[in-house]
Design a protein around this motif. Structure first.
Motif, short mmCIF file in Angstrom:
data_model
loop_
_atom_site.label_atom_id
_atom_site.label_comp_id
_atom_site.label_asym_id
_atom_site.label_seq_id
_atom_site.Cartn_x
_atom_site.Cartn_y
_atom_site.Cartn_z
N VAL B 22 -4.09 -0.76 -1.21
CA VAL B 22 -3.74 -1.77 -2.22
C VAL B 22 -2.64 -1.22 -3.14
O VAL B 22 -1.64 -1.90 -3.42
CB VAL B 22 -4.98 -2.20 -3.03
N GLU B 23 -2.82 0.01 -3.58
CA GLU B 23 -1.83 0.61 -4.48
C GLU B 23 -0.49 0.83 -3.76
O GLU B 23 0.58 0.65 -4.34
CB GLU B 23 -2.35 1.94 -5.04
N GLY B 96 2.99 -11.90 -10.50
CA GLY B 96 1.75 -11.82 -9.75
C GLY B 96 1.04 -10.49 -9.93
O GLY B 96 1.54 -9.58 -10.60
N GLY B 97 -0.15 -10.40 -9.33
CA GLY B 97 -0.92 -9.17 -9.37
C GLY B 97 -0.88 -8.47 -8.01
O GLY B 97 -0.13 -8.85 -7.12
N LYS B 98 -1.73 -7.44 -7.88
CA LYS B 98 -1.74 -6.63 -6.66
C LYS B 98 -2.64 -7.21 -5.57
O LYS B 98 -2.59 -6.74 -4.43
CB LYS B 98 -2.25 -5.22 -6.99
N LEU B 99 -3.48 -8.17 -5.92
CA LEU B 99 -4.58 -8.55 -5.02
C LEU B 99 -4.41 -9.90 -4.34
O LEU B 99 -4.84 -10.07 -3.19
CB LEU B 99 -5.89 -8.54 -5.81
N ASP B 100 -3.81 -10.84 -5.04
CA ASP B 100 -3.71 -12.20 -4.52
C ASP B 100 -2.98 -12.19 -3.17
O ASP B 100 -1.80 -11.89 -3.09
CB ASP B 100 -2.95 -13.05 -5.55
N GLY B 101 -3.70 -12.48 -2.09
CA GLY B 101 -3.12 -12.47 -0.75
C GLY B 101 -3.19 -11.08 -0.13
O GLY B 101 -3.84 -10.87 0.89
N SER B 102 -2.56 -10.11 -0.77
CA SER B 102 -2.49 -8.75 -0.21
C SER B 102 -3.87 -8.20 0.13
O SER B 102 -4.06 -7.54 1.16
CB SER B 102 -1.80 -7.81 -1.20
N TYR B 103 -4.84 -8.46 -0.76
CA TYR B 103 -6.19 -7.93 -0.52
C TYR B 103 -6.74 -8.40 0.82
O TYR B 103 -7.33 -7.62 1.58
CB TYR B 103 -7.11 -8.33 -1.68
N GLY B 104 -6.53 -9.67 1.14
CA GLY B 104 -7.07 -10.20 2.40
C GLY B 104 -6.42 -9.56 3.63
O GLY B 104 -7.08 -9.30 4.64
N VAL B 105 -5.11 -9.30 3.53
CA VAL B 105 -4.40 -8.65 4.64
C VAL B 105 -4.85 -7.20 4.78
O VAL B 105 -5.16 -6.72 5.88
CB VAL B 105 -2.88 -8.73 4.42
N LEU B 106 -4.91 -6.50 3.65
CA LEU B 106 -5.25 -5.07 3.68
C LEU B 106 -6.71 -4.84 4.06
O LEU B 106 -7.03 -3.86 4.74
CB LEU B 106 -4.92 -4.43 2.32
#
Lengths: 416, 416
Positions: B22-23, B96-106
């Motif tokens: 995530v980071e 935006g933040g770090k999680l919206d969308g990216s969290y689901g992919v990662l």
């Protein structure tokens, strides 16, 4: 006989000359839509001023100016007494009409011409004035010329005011001096005997009452405030109603409460407007985090205005919103003797009139601090103003000039 | 044993690897305030995509793309069966933040890595997807990638969409092809077995209920409208209240009526937001001549949405204001069998969960038309979203990935 001369002056008002002068002055800054855009001290305004100076010279008047570029056109009196003054302004709103301000100056000029035509000499001098930058469009605040005439100390601060191109009032005044290098300076060595401003009403009351002349007894006081309501920005889809802090929901509730208290305090004379709104982030699907709206509250009674200030402070405190005071002006009561002269002039001409309070600001608001003052209104068609569609029936324009002539000659000749 | 493998995969989710990813991804478009600004198909987004492609290759996945630049990372199955898909998007809002969308992919990537670490082979292929331009910030509308995957005919219209610099989606897609010339094209030869999207809630409900996982049963339907209220511009000081046509007074009355009817129709599930306001001329001392405001109304029940449309039409007709429909989407009901698999996965891990309706749009809204779909939510701290402050507890991020791994392996291995 004084009264005879007043009627004689009124009878010598030349309708076509007055109406033509309105059309001629409107060419300076004419808009394609029929309106006028004439910013204070702009090249266009200087052109309009040259027209006035030339016409005044042709009428045998002396022309002088002062530190704020106000123009004084003086018809000499028989005695060395303080003048009677009349006039208004010739700058306009960007989408202005032909009459706002200009009518008062041109009707004054028509009075000067009528005195000449009738061969009338008055005891006191009669001075027509074109005040600088009344609208406050190019330089803020408005009514610079009249307020600086009354309080010359203001000119130092005003001089630093800048227009949207970064040009200072000082520079604009220097350009004005260059344009008219031969104009002598008027010294304010005494207070005037009286000041009368003839103006269009800019509202619908005279038209609604079907009355051609308004005897203006004063100007409403005003309060301008900005109210800032804070919320928390959040997603319009995911945030349940009970978990929201919607700044717009808060703002419309506070607006409704302020509207109610304004009516409760002010009754029929209340004028309350919430005209400017800023919403952040102003997005369809985001709850507003901040809404700022303005209050324009006007009332002729100073007690009501003070009560409004207090109750508004309570209201915003209750809702934990922020209040910023933007502008304030106390109500102005014109001089009863001058109001009576204006009413007498209407009656002498057999013209129906009614007492009216001005809802708009005028140069007379400041002149009232200098000398006994009052105003005379003619109707505005549909109450429309600050708009190219601004209009007044020709008959009303002529009648207003006749009443002004009567009143000015009466004042010029009355016993000291 | 299928169930054993699902638990085994969940147990092999590596918390530190997930959180580090995530980071790492957040460095592409990192904002100084800790947020992320990664416009779809921008050089920053292409950098992020290169990171994903390299990582997927290292995990032994095949990587493919399609006409809308969606990226498909496939872990092979033992049998020639339609894949189970998971994923979300990696473009962000400007703030935006770090999680919206990216969290689901990662989290999908972490599932792929867990399968490798645990030595698990599934019957069906497992495909992680990064859908293009979900946010709709650079190119409108949003969810371009997922909707074009489901309905490839859309790509022709989408291709002409331009960003604020006048760059078309077609050009951006060409740049993407140039950046990754060796990527093979994924052909949609069959519908997927199922699609699961793991996402942050973007609302406060899970946090308020103190529940770490949300089993998403559907997505609210939405109506976007603009309401235009006309008045007549007039002077705030000279126009009596009874002679006004104040567009803002009208607008707040209409807003209040719409709010009331929304609550009456929608009850507790109502989401109503009046987020964008435009006031003309927006001046302190002029009565507003025109006010336009937007409506965002959402509800999970299509019957309520239709009733809202009808009653809104009656309301605007009564007030003689203008209504423009801006966007509409029917409620989405996810597939009961897939919802049940998600709920079972939570239960198998001993993790408390509750059913929840999504208030926001997601790529799963479109995938639901392609194959049996559902979503899984983790809590958003304070319900904050589309904001650099967007955050989810590490424990919740890890638990969400474990539940996803369990669910995906179960679906991959279930009988055809």
């Amino acid at each position: 006989m004084m009264v005879d001369d007043a009627l004689k002056a009124a009878a010598h008002i030349n309708a076509s000359r007055l109406l033509e002068s309105v059309e001629t002055l409107a060419r300076f800054g004419a808009r394609e839509d029929g309106g006028v855009d004439r910013p204070a001290l702009s090249p266009i305004d200087i052109g309009a001023r040259r027209f006035l100076i030339d016409r005044a010279a042709a009428l045998g008047c002396t022309v002088r100016t002062d530190a704020c570029a106000n123009l004084f056109f003086r018809h000499p009196g028989l005695e060395d007494l303080p003048p009677v003054m009349t006039g208004s302004h010739v700058d306009t709103q960007p989408t202005g009409g032909k009459l706002d301000g200009s009518y008062g100056v041109l009707a004054g000029f028509e009075c000067l011409a009528a005195l000449n035509d009738a061969g009338i000499r008055t005891r006191r001098p009669l001075e027509v004035v074109a005040w600088t930058n009344e609208e406050g469009t190019r330089f803020q605040p408005g009514a610079m010329g009249s307020s600086a005439f009354v309080d010359p100390a203001l000119i130092e601060r005003y001089g630093r005011a800048q227009d949207s191109d970064g040009i200072s009032l000082d520079s604009a005044l220097a350009a004005h001096r260059e344009a008219f290098p031969l104009l002598q300076t008027r010294v304010v060595d005494t207070t005037a005997h009286a000041f009368i401003e003839l103006h269009i009403e800019q509202g619908p009351l005279l038209e609604l009452a079907n009355v051609p002349l308004g005897v203006v007894s004063g100007i409403q006081g005003v309060r301008w405030y900005a109210v800032r309501c804070r919320g928390i920005a959040a997603h319009a889809g995911t945030t349940p109603m009970h978990a929201r802090h919607d700044a717009m929901t808060l703002a419309v509730a506070v607006r409704a409460e302020i509207e109610t208290l304004a009516y409760q305090l002010g009754g029929d004379d209340t004028r309350i407007t919430f005209g400017r709104w800023t919403v952040v982030p102003n997005s369809i699907n985001t709850i507003a985090s901040e809404v700022t709206f303005t209050i324009d509250f006007r009332h002729p009674d100073a007690v009501v205005l003070s009560a409004f200030d207090r109750q508004l402070a309570d209201c915003v405190s209750r809702h934990a919103v922020t209040l910023a005071a933007l502008f304030t002006h106390a109500p102005v009561d014109f001089a009863p003797a001058v109001i009576q002269r204006v009413a007498d002039a209407c009656e002498a001409l057999g013209a129906p009139s009614r007492r009216i309070t001005s809802g708009a600001f005028h140069d007379a608001m400041y002149l009232a601090k200098h000398c006994p003052s009052a105003m005379l209104f003619v109707p505005s068609r549909g109450g429309i103003s600050h708009n190219p569609l601004e209009a007044t029936d020709d008959d009303h324009l002529v009648l207003g000039a006749r009443a002004l002539a009567h009143c000015l000659v009466y004042l010029c000749n009355e016993a000291p």
